[in-house]
Structures are given as C-alpha cells and as structure tokens.
Write a protein that holds these residues in place. Structure first.
Motif, PDB file in Angstrom:
ATOM      1  N   UNK A 150       0.918  -0.860  -0.385  1.00  0.00           N
ATOM      2  CA  UNK A 150       0.365  -0.144   0.281  1.00  0.00           C
ATOM      3  C   UNK A 150       0.767   1.779   0.003  1.00  0.00           C
ATOM      4  N   UNK A 151       2.107   1.343   0.282  1.00  0.00           N
ATOM      5  CA  UNK A 151       2.571   2.338   0.399  1.00  0.00           C
ATOM      6  C   UNK A 151       3.897   2.782  -0.738  1.00  0.00           C
ATOM      7  N   UNK A 152       2.954   2.021  -1.616  1.00  0.00           N
ATOM      8  CA  UNK A 152       3.654   1.964  -3.026  1.00  0.00           C
ATOM      9  C   UNK A 152       2.914   2.683  -4.017  1.00  0.00           C
ATOM     10  N   UNK A 153       1.747   3.004  -3.594  1.00  0.00           N
ATOM     11  CA  UNK A 153       1.119   3.835  -4.214  1.00  0.00           C
ATOM     12  C   UNK A 153       0.718   5.258  -4.690  1.00  0.00           C
ATOM     13  N   UNK A 154       0.959   6.118  -5.455  1.00  0.00           N
ATOM     14  CA  UNK A 154       0.723   7.379  -5.056  1.00  0.00           C
ATOM     15  C   UNK A 154      -0.647   7.624  -4.388  1.00  0.00           C
ATOM     16  N   UNK A 155      -1.198   8.167  -3.207  1.00  0.00           N
ATOM     17  CA  UNK A 155      -2.262   9.118  -2.594  1.00  0.00           C
ATOM     18  C   UNK A 155      -2.637  10.481  -2.793  1.00  0.00           C
ATOM     19  N   UNK A 156      -3.712  10.424  -3.275  1.00  0.00           N
ATOM     20  CA  UNK A 156      -3.787  11.911  -3.204  1.00  0.00           C
ATOM     21  C   UNK A 156      -4.477  11.935  -1.409  1.00  0.00           C
ATOM     22  N   UNK A 157      -5.608  13.491  -0.709  1.00  0.00           N
ATOM     23  CA  UNK A 157      -5.045  14.204  -0.031  1.00  0.00           C
ATOM     24  C   UNK A 157      -6.464  13.723   1.239  1.00  0.00           C
ATOM     25  N   UNK A 158      -6.896  12.652   0.340  1.00  0.00           N
ATOM     26  CA  UNK A 158      -7.822  11.837   1.542  1.00  0.00           C
ATOM     27  C   UNK A 158      -7.469  10.189   1.689  1.00  0.00           C
ATOM     28  N   UNK A 159      -5.684   9.935   0.987  1.00  0.00           N
ATOM     29  CA  UNK A 159      -5.214   8.756   1.052  1.00  0.00           C
ATOM     30  C   UNK A 159      -5.750   7.775   0.187  1.00  0.00           C
ATOM     31  N   UNK A 160      -6.687   8.072  -0.613  1.00  0.00           N
ATOM     32  CA  UNK A 160      -6.472   7.387  -1.434  1.00  0.00           C
ATOM     33  C   UNK A 160      -5.945   6.910  -2.772  1.00  0.00           C
ATOM     34  N   UNK A 161      -5.524   5.914  -2.823  1.00  0.00           N
ATOM     35  CA  UNK A 161      -4.770   5.684  -4.358  1.00  0.00           C
ATOM     36  C   UNK A 161      -4.937   6.818  -5.668  1.00  0.00           C
ATOM     37  N   UNK A 162      -4.351   7.525  -6.306  1.00  0.00           N
ATOM     38  CA  UNK A 162      -4.852   7.896  -7.037  1.00  0.00           C
ATOM     39  C   UNK A 162      -5.079   7.540  -8.410  1.00  0.00           C
ATOM     40  N   UNK A 163      -5.945   7.619  -9.447  1.00  0.00           N
ATOM     41  CA  UNK A 163      -6.443   6.421 -10.902  1.00  0.00           C
ATOM     42  C   UNK A 163      -6.150   6.844 -11.982  1.00  0.00           C
ATOM     43  N   UNK A 164      -5.133   7.000 -12.895  1.00  0.00           N
ATOM     44  CA  UNK A 164      -5.698   6.911 -14.162  1.00  0.00           C
ATOM     45  C   UNK A 164      -6.907   6.634 -15.047  1.00  0.00           C
ATOM     46  N   UNK A 165      -7.866   7.443 -15.045  1.00  0.00           N
ATOM     47  CA  UNK A 165      -9.281   7.716 -14.901  1.00  0.00           C
ATOM     48  C   UNK A 165      -9.386   6.747 -16.403  1.00  0.00           C
ATOM     49  N   UNK A 166      -8.296   6.901 -17.505  1.00  0.00           N
ATOM     50  CA  UNK A 166      -8.533   6.218 -18.585  1.00  0.00           C
ATOM     51  C   UNK A 166      -8.509   4.508 -18.620  1.00  0.00           C
TER      52      UNK A 166
END
Length: 281
Positions: free
Chosen positions: A106-122
């Motif tokens: 989990x620590x190797x996934x980029x997180x947003x300000x809420x702690x959720x993973x940043x997703x490539x939406x496409x």
C-alpha cells in the motif's frame, strides 16, 4: 495492457530542445544523480531502423512474415526469429492487480489528499509512488525482477510503459521523478543485456542519453506532431503506432520510407479476432 496515451507537446519547442541537447550534450542534472549516461554492455542490441513491427499487447499470435520486431506482454513468450520487445507496465498497476498492490504494497501507491490511490481514469490503473529515492528503490524490488524475467525468457529489449504517469498525478509527481525511476529501469535492463525503449513522453527526449534509453516506442506521434523529434533523437530507431487512419496515412506519406509505422485498433486485439486492425506502410 496499456495503450494510447494523450500528450500535447509543441513541435517547435520540442525540436528546439532537441537541438540544444544535441549541441550541448546531456542537460545538467541534480546533485546525487549519475554524472554520465549509463554505459550499456556491448551485448545490448537496439533494433534496426524502419523494421516492420507488430504490436501484440492484446495477445500473442504468429507474426506475419514481413514482421521483424514484435512487442508482447512480459507474461508471453518471445516470437521466434524476431527482435522481441518485452512490455512492462512499470509506472502504474494493471487494473486486475490493483487489489493485490493495496494489500501487499500500500505504501508504494501514490495517494491523494484523502489517502486514496491516485488513479489513471482512462485505464483504471493506480499510479506507483516514485516521488522519493526510498520508494523508487522499493519499487525496483518488484519491477526489477519483471525485467529479469524478460531477459530470462529471451527478449531483446524492454518497453516500460507509463513513463508519463506524472501527467496524471495531480502535481504529486514530476518529470524529475520519472527520469530518476527510468534511469533505474535502464540500468537494470542494461545489466541484463536488454535494450530499453522510451515510451512516449516527448518531454524527456532531452534527457534520453542520461537516462539510458536506446530506442523509442511511440503512440500517435503523427497525431501529436512528435515524429520529427523522436526520429531525430533516435536516428529513426522508433516504432510508431497510430490508431486513426488519417493520422496513419499522413505519417506514411511523410515517414513511410524512414520509420516503422503501424496502424492498430486501440485495444490492440490479436490478429483474427473481431475488431483487430493491423496495417503497415
């Protein structure tokens, strides 16, 4: 599998940057980075310029007779008698693997300000966090063995995808982070006697020598007017994939005698399946 990537780079600015890079050598870089380009072992062999290419990310199949180079997912076997490029999604997690990354790393996934993973939406792909040296080193403990596996399987080169993930990071990643991780990938590939491709990301062309790229795999360079920059940088050792017929036609008129150009469906379906499309100039 990952496919088309959206880029917007001014052609004139790009060519100017390349001219600067070619005349002045590799650009300055930050303290702590390597002071010279990674030296590739003599066994590293880049592809020939203008070699007929088949993009087989959607599934492996026997390539047509005229094809000299093939790109396949790292889980597939190389194509006998061809120059084989091993596709590795090195900067983002495959959608099917997102859960295991969340559970195991989990620590190797980029997180947003809420702690959720940043997703490539496409493509519904979580971005890897390459923002620090420690995290890049930890990611190499996972991605590095994938590259080793490509070499063991008999591939000639590796194609690390999503080099441009910083463009989808909401400012949490930078070009500098991407270049630093790419250099680790290039070092690993060269130690395993594999060439390494720059995948898209024209912004990094001026740093290609310092990073250690040997050739390029470029999606839609005709559409985004990037073919000249990539062709100049890599002495025509680039594989171009276009997804629109008019872009492919324009590219063939301009570059058909010099560059390897392929028209593909966006899903890169295997030949013989519904919707599959392959054309070469």
């Amino acid at each position: 599998m990952h496919s088309p990537r959206f880029r917007a780079v001014g052609a004139l600015l790009l060519i100017a940057a390349l001219g600067t890079a070619c005349s002045a050598g590799p650009p300055p870089h930050s303290a702590g980075s390597a002071t010279s380009a990674p030296a590739a072992p003599t066994a590293v062999r880049p592809p020939d310029a203008n070699a007929a290419f088949d993009y087989q990310l959607g599934g492996a199949y026997p390539p047509p007779g005229e094809v000299r180079a093939v790109s396949r997912d790292r889980t597939a076997r190389p194509a006998p008698g061809r120059y084989n490029i091993c596709y590795v999604n090195a900067f983002q997690a495959q959608p099917d693997d997102a859960g295991s990354w969340e559970d195991d790393h989990p620590g190797l996934l980029l997180r947003d300000g809420h702690g959720d993973p940043v997703i490539d939406e496409d493509w519904n792909e979580p971005l890897f966090d390459i923002s620090t040296g420690a995290k890049r080193a930890a990611l190499m403990e996972i991605v590095g063995p994938w590259i080793d596996g490509c070499a063991k399987a008999g591939y000639d080169a590796v194609e690390p995808d999503n080099l441009d993930s910083y463009e989808r990071s909401d400012g949490r990643l930078t070009v500098r982070h991407a270049a630093a991780f790419a250099q680790l990938l290039a070092d690993r590939a060269h130690r395993r006697q594999l060439a390494i491709a720059q995948k898209n990301t024209a912004d990094l062309l001026p740093q290609r020598r310092r990073i250690g790229f040997d050739f390029a795999v470029v999606e839609e360079c005709a559409r985004y007017r990037e073919c000249t920059g990539f062709a100049m940088a890599y002495a025509h050792r680039i594989f171009v994939i276009e997804y629109a017929r008019r872009d492919f036609t324009a590219a063939c008129r301009a570059w058909g005698a010099k560059l390897s150009l392929t028209l593909s469906d966006r899903e890169v379906r295997p030949a013989g399946t519904k919707g599959a499309l392959r054309r070469r100039c």
